[in-house]
Design a protein around this motif. Sequence first.
Motif, PDB file in Angstrom:
ATOM      1  N   ALA A   8      -9.923 -20.138  -6.802  1.00 43.30           N
ATOM      2  CA  ALA A   8      -9.759 -20.768  -8.118  1.00 43.30           C
ATOM      3  C   ALA A   8      -8.925 -22.037  -8.007  1.00 43.30           C
ATOM      4  O   ALA A   8      -9.183 -23.032  -8.700  1.00 43.30           O
ATOM      5  CB  ALA A   8      -9.109 -19.786  -9.083  1.00 43.30           C
ATOM      6  N   LEU A   9      -7.908 -22.025  -7.139  1.00 46.05           N
ATOM      7  CA  LEU A   9      -7.128 -23.249  -6.923  1.00 46.05           C
ATOM      8  C   LEU A   9      -8.028 -24.363  -6.389  1.00 46.05           C
ATOM      9  O   LEU A   9      -7.917 -25.520  -6.799  1.00 46.05           O
ATOM     10  CB  LEU A   9      -5.996 -22.987  -5.934  1.00 46.05           C
ATOM     11  N   ALA A  10      -8.897 -24.012  -5.460  1.00 46.67           N
ATOM     12  CA  ALA A  10      -9.782 -25.014  -4.861  1.00 46.67           C
ATOM     13  C   ALA A  10     -10.748 -25.601  -5.886  1.00 46.67           C
ATOM     14  O   ALA A  10     -11.186 -26.744  -5.743  1.00 46.67           O
ATOM     15  CB  ALA A  10     -10.547 -24.404  -3.695  1.00 46.67           C
ATOM     16  N   ARG A  11     -11.072 -24.820  -6.927  1.00 50.32           N
ATOM     17  CA  ARG A  11     -12.010 -25.305  -7.964  1.00 50.32           C
ATOM     18  C   ARG A  11     -11.311 -26.065  -9.082  1.00 50.32           C
ATOM     19  O   ARG A  11     -11.964 -26.632  -9.951  1.00 50.32           O
ATOM     20  CB  ARG A  11     -12.766 -24.122  -8.572  1.00 50.32           C
ATOM     21  N   SER A  12      -9.982 -26.086  -9.087  1.00 49.31           N
ATOM     22  CA  SER A  12      -9.255 -26.693 -10.201  1.00 49.31           C
ATOM     23  C   SER A  12      -9.569 -28.174 -10.337  1.00 49.31           C
ATOM     24  O   SER A  12      -9.689 -28.901  -9.349  1.00 49.31           O
ATOM     25  CB  SER A  12      -7.750 -26.505  -9.997  1.00 49.31           C
ATOM     26  N   ASP A  13      -9.688 -28.609 -11.590  1.00 48.71           N
ATOM     27  CA  ASP A  13      -9.882 -30.033 -11.863  1.00 48.71           C
ATOM     28  C   ASP A  13      -8.561 -30.807 -11.782  1.00 48.71           C
ATOM     29  O   ASP A  13      -8.576 -32.045 -11.749  1.00 48.71           O
ATOM     30  CB  ASP A  13     -10.487 -30.222 -13.257  1.00 48.71           C
ATOM     31  N   LEU A  14      -7.449 -30.081 -11.787  1.00 40.79           N
ATOM     32  CA  LEU A  14      -6.136 -30.724 -11.725  1.00 40.79           C
ATOM     33  C   LEU A  14      -5.681 -30.861 -10.275  1.00 40.79           C
ATOM     34  O   LEU A  14      -6.066 -30.060  -9.422  1.00 40.79           O
ATOM     35  CB  LEU A  14      -5.103 -29.875 -12.485  1.00 40.79           C
ATOM     36  N   PRO A  15      -4.843 -31.846  -9.976  1.00 40.20           N
ATOM     37  CA  PRO A  15      -4.187 -31.860  -8.660  1.00 40.20           C
ATOM     38  C   PRO A  15      -3.378 -30.580  -8.486  1.00 40.20           C
ATOM     39  O   PRO A  15      -2.776 -30.067  -9.442  1.00 40.20           O
ATOM     40  CB  PRO A  15      -3.275 -33.085  -8.735  1.00 40.20           C
ATOM     41  N   VAL A  16      -3.336 -30.066  -7.258  1.00 42.12           N
ATOM     42  CA  VAL A  16      -2.688 -28.777  -6.983  1.00 42.12           C
ATOM     43  C   VAL A  16      -1.522 -28.971  -6.026  1.00 42.12           C
ATOM     44  O   VAL A  16      -1.649 -29.624  -4.986  1.00 42.12           O
ATOM     45  CB  VAL A  16      -3.692 -27.776  -6.378  1.00 42.12           C
ATOM     46  N   ALA A  17      -0.376 -28.371  -6.381  1.00 43.47           N
ATOM     47  CA  ALA A  17       0.787 -28.289  -5.504  1.00 43.47           C
ATOM     48  C   ALA A  17       1.157 -26.821  -5.346  1.00 43.47           C
ATOM     49  O   ALA A  17       0.932 -26.019  -6.256  1.00 43.47           O
ATOM     50  CB  ALA A  17       1.962 -29.075  -6.085  1.00 43.47           C
ATOM     51  N   VAL A  18       1.738 -26.471  -4.199  1.00 42.42           N
ATOM     52  CA  VAL A  18       2.011 -25.058  -3.896  1.00 42.42           C
ATOM     53  C   VAL A  18       3.497 -24.849  -3.635  1.00 42.42           C
ATOM     54  O   VAL A  18       4.077 -25.500  -2.754  1.00 42.42           O
ATOM     55  CB  VAL A  18       1.192 -24.583  -2.684  1.00 42.42           C
ATOM     56  N   ALA A  19       4.086 -23.908  -4.385  1.00 43.67           N
ATOM     57  CA  ALA A  19       5.430 -23.408  -4.099  1.00 43.67           C
ATOM     58  C   ALA A  19       5.266 -22.047  -3.437  1.00 43.67           C
ATOM     59  O   ALA A  19       4.857 -21.081  -4.078  1.00 43.67           O
ATOM     60  CB  ALA A  19       6.240 -23.288  -5.383  1.00 43.67           C
ATOM     61  N   ASP A  20       5.575 -21.973  -2.162  1.00 40.12           N
ATOM     62  CA  ASP A  20       5.338 -20.793  -1.335  1.00 40.12           C
ATOM     63  C   ASP A  20       6.628 -19.987  -1.269  1.00 40.12           C
ATOM     64  O   ASP A  20       7.500 -20.255  -0.437  1.00 40.12           O
ATOM     65  CB  ASP A  20       4.891 -21.256   0.056  1.00 40.12           C
ATOM     66  N   LEU A  21       6.760 -18.968  -2.126  1.00 44.35           N
ATOM     67  CA  LEU A  21       8.048 -18.305  -2.336  1.00 44.35           C
ATOM     68  C   LEU A  21       8.041 -16.834  -1.945  1.00 44.35           C
ATOM     69  O   LEU A  21       8.961 -16.093  -2.305  1.00 44.35           O
ATOM     70  CB  LEU A  21       8.455 -18.436  -3.809  1.00 44.35           C
ATOM     71  N   ALA A  22       7.045 -16.370  -1.214  1.00 41.27           N
ATOM     72  CA  ALA A  22       7.026 -14.968  -0.806  1.00 41.27           C
ATOM     73  C   ALA A  22       8.206 -14.643   0.104  1.00 41.27           C
ATOM     74  O   ALA A  22       8.777 -13.559   0.027  1.00 41.27           O
ATOM     75  CB  ALA A  22       5.705 -14.647  -0.118  1.00 41.27           C
ATOM     76  N   TYR A  23       8.549 -15.586   0.969  1.00 42.88           N
ATOM     77  CA  TYR A  23       9.673 -15.424   1.882  1.00 42.88           C
ATOM     78  C   TYR A  23      10.724 -16.496   1.607  1.00 42.88           C
ATOM     79  O   TYR A  23      10.393 -17.607   1.187  1.00 42.88           O
ATOM     80  CB  TYR A  23       9.236 -15.600   3.343  1.00 42.88           C
ATOM     81  N   ALA A  24      11.979 -16.171   1.885  1.00 38.38           N
ATOM     82  CA  ALA A  24      12.980 -17.210   2.074  1.00 38.38           C
ATOM     83  C   ALA A  24      12.841 -17.749   3.496  1.00 38.38           C
ATOM     84  O   ALA A  24      12.385 -17.058   4.394  1.00 38.38           O
ATOM     85  CB  ALA A  24      14.384 -16.642   1.863  1.00 38.38           C
ATOM     86  N   ASN A  25      13.200 -19.020   3.661  1.00 35.96           N
ATOM     87  CA  ASN A  25      13.250 -19.633   4.991  1.00 35.96           C
ATOM     88  C   ASN A  25      11.916 -19.657   5.714  1.00 35.96           C
ATOM     89  O   ASN A  25      11.836 -19.419   6.915  1.00 35.96           O
ATOM     90  CB  ASN A  25      14.307 -18.922   5.854  1.00 35.96           C
ATOM     91  N   GLY A  26      10.856 -19.983   4.978  1.00 33.36           N
ATOM     92  CA  GLY A  26       9.582 -20.176   5.647  1.00 33.36           C
ATOM     93  C   GLY A  26       8.395 -19.739   4.810  1.00 33.36           C
ATOM     94  O   GLY A  26       8.520 -19.045   3.798  1.00 33.36           O
ATOM     95  N   ALA A  27       7.234 -20.144   5.272  1.00 32.24           N
ATOM     96  CA  ALA A  27       5.981 -19.941   4.550  1.00 32.24           C
ATOM     97  C   ALA A  27       5.445 -18.528   4.728  1.00 32.24           C
ATOM     98  O   ALA A  27       5.873 -17.777   5.604  1.00 32.24           O
ATOM     99  CB  ALA A  27       4.948 -20.946   5.051  1.00 32.24           C
ATOM    100  N   ASP A  28       4.467 -18.202   3.903  1.00 27.80           N
ATOM    101  CA  ASP A  28       3.705 -16.959   4.056  1.00 27.80           C
ATOM    102  C   ASP A  28       2.424 -17.286   4.809  1.00 27.80           C
ATOM    103  O   ASP A  28       1.537 -17.952   4.268  1.00 27.80           O
ATOM    104  CB  ASP A  28       3.378 -16.364   2.690  1.00 27.80           C
ATOM    105  N   PRO A  29       2.270 -16.826   6.053  1.00 31.43           N
ATOM    106  CA  PRO A  29       1.061 -17.144   6.812  1.00 31.43           C
ATOM    107  C   PRO A  29      -0.222 -16.672   6.132  1.00 31.43           C
ATOM    108  O   PRO A  29      -1.269 -17.308   6.293  1.00 31.43           O
ATOM    109  CB  PRO A  29       1.282 -16.408   8.141  1.00 31.43           C
ATOM    110  N   VAL A  30      -0.147 -15.593   5.374  1.00 28.09           N
ATOM    111  CA  VAL A  30      -1.342 -15.110   4.665  1.00 28.09           C
ATOM    112  C   VAL A  30      -1.817 -16.169   3.672  1.00 28.09           C
ATOM    113  O   VAL A  30      -3.024 -16.438   3.550  1.00 28.09           O
ATOM    114  CB  VAL A  30      -1.037 -13.774   3.955  1.00 28.09           C
ATOM    115  N   LEU A  31      -0.885 -16.766   2.965  1.00 28.78           N
ATOM    116  CA  LEU A  31      -1.248 -17.821   2.012  1.00 28.78           C
ATOM    117  C   LEU A  31      -1.826 -19.034   2.732  1.00 28.78           C
ATOM    118  O   LEU A  31      -2.864 -19.575   2.314  1.00 28.78           O
ATOM    119  CB  LEU A  31      -0.020 -18.240   1.203  1.00 28.78           C
ATOM    120  N   ILE A  32      -1.167 -19.475   3.792  1.00 34.02           N
ATOM    121  CA  ILE A  32      -1.629 -20.669   4.503  1.00 34.02           C
ATOM    122  C   ILE A  32      -3.036 -20.463   5.039  1.00 34.02           C
ATOM    123  O   ILE A  32      -3.897 -21.353   4.940  1.00 34.02           O
ATOM    124  CB  ILE A  32      -0.656 -21.024   5.644  1.00 34.02           C
ATOM    125  N   GLU A  33      -3.305 -19.295   5.584  1.00 34.85           N
ATOM    126  CA  GLU A  33      -4.651 -19.018   6.092  1.00 34.85           C
ATOM    127  C   GLU A  33      -5.675 -19.042   4.967  1.00 34.85           C
ATOM    128  O   GLU A  33      -6.796 -19.550   5.139  1.00 34.85           O
ATOM    129  CB  GLU A  33      -4.660 -17.674   6.815  1.00 34.85           C
TER     130      GLU A  33
END
Length: 490
Positions: free
Chosen positions: A342-367
């Motif tokens: 759904a994010l990929a289909r959005s007509d709006l520009p998309v920014a991501v706040a990746d907050l599952a972990y402190a001190n780094g990204a969630d690899p599941v989200l990035i994949e």
Amino acid sequence: MKKVLVGLPVDGRPVVRQQVQALVAAGGWELRMPEVAQLGRPAWPAQRDLLAAWLEREADGAAGVIVSIDMLVYGGRVPARFIGDELNALLPRLSLMRRLKRRAPRRPIYAFAAALRIANSGLADGEKSYWPEYGQRLWAWSFHGDRCRQTGDPSAATLAGRAEDGLPAAIRADYLATRARNFAVNVALLDLVEQGVIDRLVLPQDNTSDYGLDAAERRELRQMIQARGLSELVLIYPGADEAMHTLAAHLVGRLRGSPPLRITVSCSDAANLGTLRARYEDRPLLESLASQVEAVGACLVGPDEAADLLLALHSSGPAQGDWALRLPLPAPQAFSAGWAAALARSDLPVAVADLAYANGADPVLIEALAAQRLLPRLVGYAGWNTASNSLGGLLAQLVLARSAWARPANRLNTALRLADDFLYQARLRQTLRDQLDEARLPADALAAAARSLFVPAADAWLSAMGLPGRISRCHLPWDRSFEIDLELQP
């Protein structure tokens, strides 16, 4: 108007200095700061007199000024915890703010000063010399003593008493005196706001919780702010390292005369988000989001209202993990590939706040974002340090690069955050720590090992993901693996 700001950062780390400069530059402005060598190190304060002279000299040609009071007064946020100066030697350093305002009364002066944290650890890093032996007892005495006073819970009184029994009176007195001194500096800042010297003040709460001496000070400051009618000019909320980002964004928006950026939010785990409290923060995550949105001068709008962009807020379960401490997600939720689609289909520009972990990204989200080929289309991304650090840094990027999100400078800034927060913090930092005993390794050998491990992997990953830039600089600015200094060139 000359599009130049002058800033005094809290220290010389890349994330609070040159990376903020890069965000401001992507918005068409210049943020001048002292050279890194002038900003001290964790173990010793910066040369405050030289920095004050630099700030007074450089401010003359600037449209606005942003000052870390911790740097101006103590020589940095870390030295603020252990420097031995008395209050009567510190307060005169604030007179610079009055001189700056007298010389240009219409030039905005923004400032920030973090509340003195109280770490729940026995680590000596950046703390009083007695912290390894007494730090955890001091924390327990602080936390449970305040909890007892606020709730009347007899168990809290028992725990506070046990902690106090193990603390020498001289240690308690010294620690309380340090807190009282720093609190007095923050009260003096309220005076400067009330007198019109400081136009906007942020008192971020560094690694805070519901109870403790820091929480008691926060409650007292809030009462003072309300009693003086300063609530629109002085903000208190969790965070710290992102304060230069957010103040720069707010100041540029003010000088541009821009209307608030309108942001709508989409959540990957809406079921848990309402009750999620991020690590190291004292309130629900959604309250922290609202505070950071206010800090940059943006506004949140509903899904049916006109918005400028879509903020994708990612969490997973009722609590965060922490990559730096190797704490997994306590109760991870199944990730919805449909949400990423759904994010990929959005007509709006998309920014991501990746907050599952402190001190780094969630690899599941990035994949998942990579599978949707969304990474090179993102207009902003953050997953570093605490949730408020990520939110404030990301929102500042979005406000500063407004209407220029697709330009190379902003795309490069986004790629840098992805390389740092995902590839280094969530992946390769763990590998580096497993391979080496950094406590026994010389600093240059540790830095060389980090470069050897990270640079080829990062260049290959950036290329594979269709992201701009290749690594042109990679070193460890504080001679430890926790943070890395990266520069990307197109």
